[in-house]
Motif scaffolding. Sequence first.
Motif, short mmCIF file in Angstrom:
data_model
loop_
_atom_site.label_atom_id
_atom_site.label_comp_id
_atom_site.label_asym_id
_atom_site.label_seq_id
_atom_site.Cartn_x
_atom_site.Cartn_y
_atom_site.Cartn_z
N ASN A 1 0.83 -1.20 0.00
CA ASN A 1 0.00 0.00 0.00
C ASN A 1 0.87 1.26 0.00
O ASN A 1 0.62 2.20 -0.76
N THR A 2 1.90 1.25 0.83
CA THR A 2 2.83 2.39 0.87
C THR A 2 3.51 2.57 -0.47
O THR A 2 3.61 3.69 -0.99
N PHE A 3 4.00 1.48 -1.06
CA PHE A 3 4.64 1.56 -2.37
C PHE A 3 3.70 2.14 -3.41
O PHE A 3 4.07 3.01 -4.19
N ALA A 4 2.44 1.66 -3.42
CA ALA A 4 1.47 2.14 -4.41
C ALA A 4 1.20 3.63 -4.21
O ALA A 4 1.09 4.38 -5.18
N ASN A 5 1.12 4.06 -2.97
CA ASN A 5 0.87 5.47 -2.68
C ASN A 5 2.02 6.37 -3.14
O ASN A 5 1.81 7.54 -3.45
N GLU A 6 3.24 5.83 -3.16
CA GLU A 6 4.41 6.65 -3.45
C GLU A 6 4.93 6.49 -4.87
O GLU A 6 5.97 7.06 -5.19
N CYS A 7 4.23 5.73 -5.71
CA CYS A 7 4.68 5.54 -7.09
C CYS A 7 4.46 6.81 -7.92
O CYS A 7 3.39 7.40 -7.90
N VAL A 8 5.49 7.17 -8.64
CA VAL A 8 5.40 8.32 -9.54
C VAL A 8 4.88 7.87 -10.90
O VAL A 8 4.09 8.56 -11.53
N HIS A 9 5.29 6.69 -11.32
CA HIS A 9 4.92 6.17 -12.64
C HIS A 9 3.64 5.35 -12.56
O HIS A 9 3.54 4.43 -11.74
N GLU A 10 2.70 5.69 -13.39
CA GLU A 10 1.39 5.05 -13.35
C GLU A 10 1.47 3.54 -13.58
O GLU A 10 0.76 2.77 -12.94
N ASN A 11 2.36 3.11 -14.50
CA ASN A 11 2.49 1.67 -14.78
C ASN A 11 2.91 0.91 -13.53
O ASN A 11 2.37 -0.15 -13.23
N VAL A 12 3.90 1.45 -12.82
CA VAL A 12 4.40 0.80 -11.61
C VAL A 12 3.31 0.82 -10.54
O VAL A 12 3.08 -0.18 -9.84
N ARG A 13 2.61 1.93 -10.43
CA ARG A 13 1.52 2.04 -9.44
C ARG A 13 0.44 0.99 -9.71
O ARG A 13 -0.03 0.34 -8.78
N ASN A 14 0.09 0.81 -10.97
CA ASN A 14 -0.93 -0.18 -11.31
C ASN A 14 -0.49 -1.60 -10.96
O ASN A 14 -1.29 -2.40 -10.48
N VAL A 15 0.79 -1.90 -11.17
CA VAL A 15 1.32 -3.21 -10.79
C VAL A 15 1.25 -3.38 -9.27
O VAL A 15 0.84 -4.42 -8.76
N MET A 16 1.65 -2.34 -8.54
CA MET A 16 1.61 -2.40 -7.07
C MET A 16 0.18 -2.60 -6.58
O MET A 16 -0.06 -3.37 -5.65
N LEU A 17 -0.77 -1.92 -7.20
CA LEU A 17 -2.17 -2.07 -6.80
C LEU A 17 -2.68 -3.48 -7.09
O LEU A 17 -3.46 -4.04 -6.30
N LYS A 18 -2.25 -4.06 -8.19
CA LYS A 18 -2.66 -5.44 -8.53
C LYS A 18 -2.08 -6.41 -7.51
O LYS A 18 -2.77 -7.30 -7.01
N VAL A 19 -0.80 -6.24 -7.17
CA VAL A 19 -0.17 -7.11 -6.18
C VAL A 19 -0.85 -6.91 -4.82
O VAL A 19 -1.10 -7.88 -4.10
N LEU A 20 -1.16 -5.67 -4.47
CA LEU A 20 -1.85 -5.38 -3.22
C LEU A 20 -3.19 -6.11 -3.16
O LEU A 20 -3.55 -6.72 -2.14
N GLU A 21 -3.93 -6.08 -4.25
CA GLU A 21 -5.22 -6.78 -4.31
C GLU A 21 -5.02 -8.28 -4.10
O GLU A 21 -5.76 -8.92 -3.33
N GLU A 22 -4.01 -8.85 -4.74
CA GLU A 22 -3.74 -10.28 -4.58
C GLU A 22 -3.34 -10.61 -3.15
O GLU A 22 -3.76 -11.64 -2.60
N GLU A 23 -2.55 -9.75 -2.53
CA GLU A 23 -2.14 -9.98 -1.14
C GLU A 23 -3.34 -9.91 -0.20
O GLU A 23 -3.43 -10.68 0.76
N HIS A 24 -4.28 -8.99 -0.48
CA HIS A 24 -5.50 -8.92 0.34
C HIS A 24 -6.31 -10.21 0.20
O HIS A 24 -6.91 -10.67 1.17
#
Length: 87
Positions: free
Chosen positions: A26-49
Amino acid sequence: MEEIYTDKEILGDALTAEKTSTSVYNTFANECVHENVRNVMLKVLEEEHEIQDDVFKIMHKKGFYPTPEAEEKKVEEAKQKFACCVK
């Protein structure tokens, strides 16, 4: 073979690991500058949840993580307290 750890200990460790992982992703996703990386982090976050939910459900089913029913009075108090925040 002798068990070193109980199912409760193993699942408890797994649940703790998932709670930590979701917090970090969640912290990584919040701090991503690049949208592509943020989207990957959000997908991983969803899977972890989803994994965290699976572990929790197993623990709850086995009685390792009991969740007593909330008193109706307390539920109503919580609804009233946060009603102003919901639009």
